[in-house]
Design a protein around this motif. Sequence first.
Motif: not given
Length: 488
Positions: A381-386
Amino acid sequence: MPTGRLAMEPVRRDETAAKGSEHAARTLTTLQRAAGNAAVSRMMVQRASSAGAGRSRRTAPGSPKDDLLHDPRTFLSHTALALDFPLGMRNRVPDLTLNSEAFVRRMSAWNRHWFVLVPDARRTAEGRPAYLLTPAVEKYVEAYGDDPLLAPLAADPHLPSAMTDQEYLASSFVPYLTGSTARPEESVGHARIPGDAGQRGPGSEFVFTATMNGCAFAVEGAADDGQFTAWHYQSPSSATNRGPAREFRRDRSPTDWFGVEEYETPGDASLFEATNMLWKGPDGWQVISQEVRVDMADMSKARIAAVRSRPLHLSPGHEVEYTTRIYAGFAGAQLDRYERLQQQTRGMSWPASQRAGLEKNVFLPLEVALKSDALMLQGAAGFEELAGAAEGVKARREEMTGKVLAWLGHEVDGGTARRGGLFGMGGGEETLRRRREAIQRLISEFSDTFWVDDLIQEARSRGTAASGPPTEARTEAEGSKAPGRVGA
């Protein structure tokens, strides 16, 4: 179809008109959808009442230019379109005293462009037309005649006479540059696309660039007036350009990225050329791609492998999606390399007693892990999750590598280093060396997490950049909650 993947546009063929009165109401629609029935397509367009004042209009019924303008996806499904500009100019004006390569390099200095379609004799076959998109030299001489490269051409008797503006494609053009991409403003080809694209005459709804076979189309989103910047980013997956490409995406945060992971068919070992273009159609901007596969021994032998299209994103919100797609492409390429190595290793002369152990403890676990890498990245859902998903891929790779090495070590320590063993001397020293090197290559490919490390770095940096420094409003709001804060 997974999010972000292109819809395949199959090569369509003529359909037989429906028979019987019960199908009469659908006959026109059926014919309109048929790729070969240009007459019905023209009739439908002529009957449309919503054509804008500046939109492209037909110059000759059934002309290739006409078909490209009004249905580019269908046109590309049955007509090979090459973007070899120098070759097109040499074919169109063979006797003109012009350095066509120098002309193409100079095109980035001019802010208006004109193209024509020139028959491509290399690839034309019965039932399979082919064309070269070609800069119309005479229009450049007319507009930029004082340019030192063009000035001598004005008196050249072999320069074609300028036609009416309606005969040309007045399209935008994004130059292609070579070399390092470390300083993108200077080293990566780009162009500002006007907000009134499509209203500047025939073909102005297109954005063309050179052939791609590893490059990427990137766009920085539209301003309030509808303008946007399009980039032809060269070889972003190469060792020298991977780092600059990450920095480019971090610093500029392009709203869209269309790279080789979208326009190349995986697993096809033949050469390929991609004709990628941007098109402002009735539903807004789209990216359209024609993948042509070329015979490695004869460049004249080519086939249309696929035509793909999807919306072009000019507003923020798709950055994580395309970043995931880029690195899933790296994962797929690494899997292809591993599978080729594994096939070679399986084909070697291994002791029959060891084959089952190799399959269970080396080949299968490494292959399964690589095949699931891209899946682990999906849905972030976002870059941190990626970034977290990428760290999970790396941790699993390291764990699996340790298990495989431990098994190999156990086998050797357990006495299999004997005649007939896995690393034994059953076939002599040369056989032993080949076995060891084959296994080492497999493990080395599997444990190489270069793209995973790149993704972690990019996702972390872009996640930080996206959050950015606190805005004045947020700082004020947070400060108002601090102890001792006195409101105004």
